[in-house]
Design an enzyme around this catalytic site. Structure first.
Site, PDB file in Angstrom:
ATOM      1  N   HIS A   1      28.330  34.671 -58.587  1.00  0.00           N
ATOM      2  CA  HIS A   1      27.219  35.349 -58.463  1.00  0.00           C
ATOM      3  C   HIS A   1      27.582  36.935 -58.405  1.00  0.00           C
ATOM      4  O   HIS A   1      26.821  37.718 -59.001  1.00  0.00           O
ATOM      5  CB  HIS A   1      26.616  35.090 -57.043  1.00  0.00           C
TER       6      HIS A   1
ATOM      7  N   GLN B   1      12.796  22.314 -56.912  1.00  0.00           N
ATOM      8  CA  GLN B   1      13.727  22.007 -58.014  1.00  0.00           C
ATOM      9  C   GLN B   1      14.716  21.033 -57.502  1.00  0.00           C
ATOM     10  O   GLN B   1      15.896  20.477 -58.077  1.00  0.00           O
ATOM     11  CB  GLN B   1      14.632  23.172 -58.591  1.00  0.00           C
TER      12      GLN B   1
ATOM     13  N   ARG C   1      28.769  23.941 -55.769  1.00  0.00           N
ATOM     14  CA  ARG C   1      29.042  22.499 -55.567  1.00  0.00           C
ATOM     15  C   ARG C   1      30.372  22.075 -55.657  1.00  0.00           C
ATOM     16  O   ARG C   1      30.975  21.006 -55.244  1.00  0.00           O
ATOM     17  CB  ARG C   1      28.403  21.674 -56.584  1.00  0.00           C
TER      18      ARG C   1
HETATM   19  O1  PAF Z   1      20.373  29.181 -60.531  1.00  0.00           O
HETATM   20  C1  PAF Z   1      19.941  28.936 -59.588  1.00  0.00           C
HETATM   21  O2  PAF Z   1      20.499  29.346 -58.654  1.00  0.00           O
HETATM   22  C2  PAF Z   1      18.495  28.574 -59.213  1.00  0.00           C
HETATM   23  O3  PAF Z   1      17.993  27.692 -60.425  1.00  0.00           O
HETATM   24  C3  PAF Z   1      17.439  29.775 -59.432  1.00  0.00           C
HETATM   25  C4  PAF Z   1      17.508  30.449 -60.983  1.00  0.00           C
HETATM   26  C5  PAF Z   1      17.851  30.911 -58.475  1.00  0.00           C
HETATM   27  C6  PAF Z   1      16.125  29.445 -59.396  1.00  0.00           C
HETATM   28  O4  PAF Z   1      15.741  28.760 -57.992  1.00  0.00           O
END
Ligand code: PAF
Length: 274
Positions: free
Chosen positions: A33, A57, A184
């Site tokens: 990130h 999601q 994960r």
């Molecule tokens: O990749 C992610 O962490 C998620 O799928 C995102 C793009 C932040 C959407 O919740």
């Protein structure tokens, strides 16, 4: 670095800027990130990271409740990486009402690969990404190539809705042995972590065979799946697709190999452009 939690605070914080470069995340941040944040820094006049674990999601049996919430350590890492602004809304702030308007991506793009094994996943992703892009007034948004299908769908969504936003994909960050960084990975036991490198190795072998000119895709897919299964993995797919829309390739297409497989209780994904 400023941290805001509400849409009203976000709008106020964004007022001085014309070109926010946004990195959407679900928190539990790792080096991968932070690479996205570094990439965003040269792409806008403020680097804005969103942290929101998006319930839409996650399937009912997936790890929404178990998903690590590590806000304090996320903030510290983001400040050190030079992030300017963090938007970390509550669920009530982002979904004050049930989110009944949704972005439904086309089945041929979203019901294959990850979407086949995680029905509804990309509707949840596209809906929240659309909402976050709207909330943050993003002019540029940065996503990791690790989630290759997600990046492809976001690109096509932004294109089809004529949104004036550049979507930038950043190379996958890997540990020294080649394992793609992922939140994960933290679920792996020590012995699983040692064996986890096989996923990227299998993709490398696959990609090398393609670079050497092999075109028997189904044989290569079978061999790759067998290599994983023989080492105790449960592969969902190992496949070669064309990069643009992840459909089966035709001659001359730019290719990517992608895999998803379970090691013990942990499902990992990875991919490699050929
Ligand atoms: O990749 C992610 O962490 C998620 O799928 C995102 C793009 C932040 C959407 O919740």
């Amino acid at each position: 670095m400023q941290i805001v939690h509400t849409l009203a605070e976000l709008r106020q914080a964004l007022a001085p800027f014309r070109h926010p470069a946004v990195v959407p995340t679900m928190g539990n941040l790792h080096q991968g990130h932070l690479e996205l944040v570094r990439a965003a820094q040269s792409l806008g006049d403020v680097t804005l990271v969103t942290i929101f674990v998006n319930r839409l999601q996650f399937a009912p049996h997936e790890d929404f409740d178990r998903y690590p919430r590590t806000l304090e350590s996320d903030y510290a890492q983001l400040a050190a990486a030079g992030c300017g602004l963090v938007f970390a809304p509550s669920e009530d702030e982002l979904y004050p009402l049930p989110q009944t308007f949704k972005v439904q991506p086309p089945s041929e793009l979203s019901d294959v690969l990850e979407g086949y094994f995680r029905p509804g996943f990309f509707t949840g992703v596209c809906t929240i990404v659309m909402k976050l892009l709207a909330c943050t007034q993003a002019r540029t948004a940065v996503f990791g190539k690790k989630d290759y299908q997600q990046l492809m769908l976001v690109r096509q969504m932004v294109q089809q809705f004529a949104m004036p936003i550049d979507i930038v994909g950043v190379e996958t960050c890997r540990d020294a042995d080649g394992l793609a960084l992922s939140s994960r990975n933290g679920y792996l036991t020590t012995s699983e972590r040692e064996r986890a490198v096989l996923l990227s190795q299998t993709l490398q072998v696959f990609a090398k065979a393609l670079r050497l000119g092999s075109t028997d895709y189904s044989l290569l897919e079978t061999q790759a799946q067998q290599a994983l299964a023989a080492a105790g993995w449960a592969p969902d797919y190992v496949t070669v697709r064309r990069r643009y829309d992840l459909q089966p390739p035709q001659a001359g297409d730019a290719l990517v190999v992608l895999a998803a497989a379970r090691l013990g209780a942990t499902r990992l994904i990875d991919n490699l452009e050929v």
